[in-house]
Write a protein that holds these residues in place. Sequence first.
Motif, PDB file in Angstrom:
ATOM      1  N   ALA A   4       4.430  -4.226 -10.012  1.00  0.00           N
ATOM      2  CA  ALA A   4       5.254  -3.012 -10.024  1.00  0.00           C
ATOM      3  C   ALA A   4       4.509  -1.832 -10.630  1.00  0.00           C
ATOM      4  N   GLN A   5       3.621  -2.107 -11.574  1.00  0.00           N
ATOM      5  CA  GLN A   5       2.875  -1.033 -12.228  1.00  0.00           C
ATOM      6  C   GLN A   5       1.490  -0.828 -11.613  1.00  0.00           C
ATOM      7  N   PRO A  18      -2.671 -10.669   5.354  1.00  0.00           N
ATOM      8  CA  PRO A  18      -3.608  -9.575   5.664  1.00  0.00           C
ATOM      9  C   PRO A  18      -3.392  -8.322   4.820  1.00  0.00           C
ATOM     10  N   THR A  19      -2.241  -8.232   4.150  1.00  0.00           N
ATOM     11  CA  THR A  19      -1.969  -7.043   3.331  1.00  0.00           C
ATOM     12  C   THR A  19      -2.231  -7.298   1.843  1.00  0.00           C
ATOM     13  N   THR A  20      -2.882  -8.403   1.543  1.00  0.00           N
ATOM     14  CA  THR A  20      -3.096  -8.808   0.145  1.00  0.00           C
ATOM     15  C   THR A  20      -3.743  -7.720  -0.693  1.00  0.00           C
ATOM     16  N   ARG A  75       0.548  -2.612  -4.185  1.00  0.00           N
ATOM     17  CA  ARG A  75       1.973  -2.358  -3.965  1.00  0.00           C
ATOM     18  C   ARG A  75       2.368  -0.964  -4.421  1.00  0.00           C
ATOM     19  N   SER A  76       1.567  -0.369  -5.297  1.00  0.00           N
ATOM     20  CA  SER A  76       1.846   1.012  -5.709  1.00  0.00           C
ATOM     21  C   SER A  76       1.663   1.978  -4.543  1.00  0.00           C
ATOM     22  N   ILE A  77       0.803   1.611  -3.588  1.00  0.00           N
ATOM     23  CA  ILE A  77       0.599   2.425  -2.382  1.00  0.00           C
ATOM     24  C   ILE A  77       1.641   2.082  -1.325  1.00  0.00           C
ATOM     25  N   TRP A  78       1.966   0.793  -1.204  1.00  0.00           N
ATOM     26  CA  TRP A  78       2.950   0.340  -0.216  1.00  0.00           C
ATOM     27  C   TRP A  78       3.986  -0.517  -0.944  1.00  0.00           C
TER      28      TRP A  78
END
Length: 515
Positions: free
Chosen positions: A208-209, A374-376, A380-383
């Motif tokens: 999350a951070q 493939p999105t590893t 998550r801050s970007i997506w």
Amino acid sequence: MKKTNSFKNNPFVSISPGLLFIIRIFLGILFLIKLLDIFLSPHSSFDFTSLIILINFLLSALPLILKPSYGLFHPLIFGFLLSSMREIPETINKLTGLMMGDVDAFGFFLPYNLALIGWSSQELSELQLQISFYEFLALVSYYAGFFLFKVKGYHRDLFTVKSKLYEIKALAIITFSFILFIWFIHKRGGLIAHLLSWAGGRTQSITAQGDAIFVPFIQLGLVACLLWFALDKLALIKPWFWVSVGLSMSISFLTNGSRSGIIIPVGTALCIWMLREQKMIAGKILIYFFLGLIALGLLGNFRSSISSDKTINWNALTDINEAIESTFGSQDDSESSKGELVKRAGTKSSTYPLFAFVPETVDYLYGYSYLAIPTTFIPRSIWPDKPRAIGGIAGKEFFNSPAGIPPGNVGEAYWNFGVLGIVIIFILFGIFHRYLVKTYTFHAGKPGVIFLYLLTLTSFSPGSGPIIGWMLKFFPSLILLWLFGMLKFKRKQSQILMYTENKFLTTTIIRDKNS
């Protein structure tokens, strides 16, 4: 082509007659226990669920029974032995009960599942029968992929046998990991604040951070220790090696709380030694197994104190009795007394609600959980809404929990694509393992190859979570192998190791410099 050397060792470590005898005795005991499960179950006169579990056990054991010459670390044998060793605590419990005339532990019996409150034990038993059938289908599909599809391994000779200045390089990487850990902890408000954030879910708190990108680089210290050990036969007598191992293990656990991040590297080191020396150390493996279970309890209790009390109980890291009880359980029948091995197997398993509700109540995922692979490397801050691995999806869907509760590889394949998904995913897994065997056979004996093979053998399985975990270790490991000088992308001369039924033939091929 000129032959320069030959030797008879099996690349996967030959199983000696004495060890094979011990393994057969052990498997015979497991077979007897599973057979008694069928007829001694206090809940049924003939337990069909235990019958198909026995069939799956025998099918998994076939390679070891029919072809022990494959070797200890062959994928068809290693995985089965590893899963069989996990049954030791339950087997001891049943044998003890049998000697005392108590058969209550026999047969399949799950009193309840936390996501299926209100379901009777009979309904849960029927659900397990369905799950066991799908596991049978997965195993048959895996064998079909391994034996029916002919593939060639990776034969480009990129790996070296020796490395220069590997101790200095290892210490430099370990120092880098430690400095990065200090920055990571500072960024998260200090060690205490970081540990307390685990209460809301360890993975969720870090991602999350936007701090998840630090984790694999902090864990490079442990990888450097393993490569150091693979290259140096005298590493165990060097104080700096042990200091490096202790430091790397500590910061690895304190970064994300992963117990496997400590237990698996120790097991990997044992396996590296056996593959490098072509020897078997059965006694040390048993010691490691039981110490690993205790470590599971110690570290688990430390994490649980943060999640339940939102305080940090450092004493949990030294309370051996509490660790044993939390892992294996205590004598009374309450939920709190059940050990983690039991909870993971049934009462808090997401496998049962998955097969109970999909697709009637919960729809198929149609490949969504596999998109997490493939999105590893996308933060998550970007997506923020990028696909999650199956554990997080199952935890939220069935337990309303932020913690990941994976349903297993069979469960994930079914949740995504139904029965056809199980067949396709496990055929592909069988093909991959055949490719892995061909590749390792070609390059066997080189420290870098041994490390990558064990990393893949122990970490890679056909699920989004395991594959992501493997990727986060494999690709940084390639970088370290290159830095250590164990991986080179331009080779003018190569040694090809060809494995036949009885021996290796090492041949040297001189290639044109410009070819």
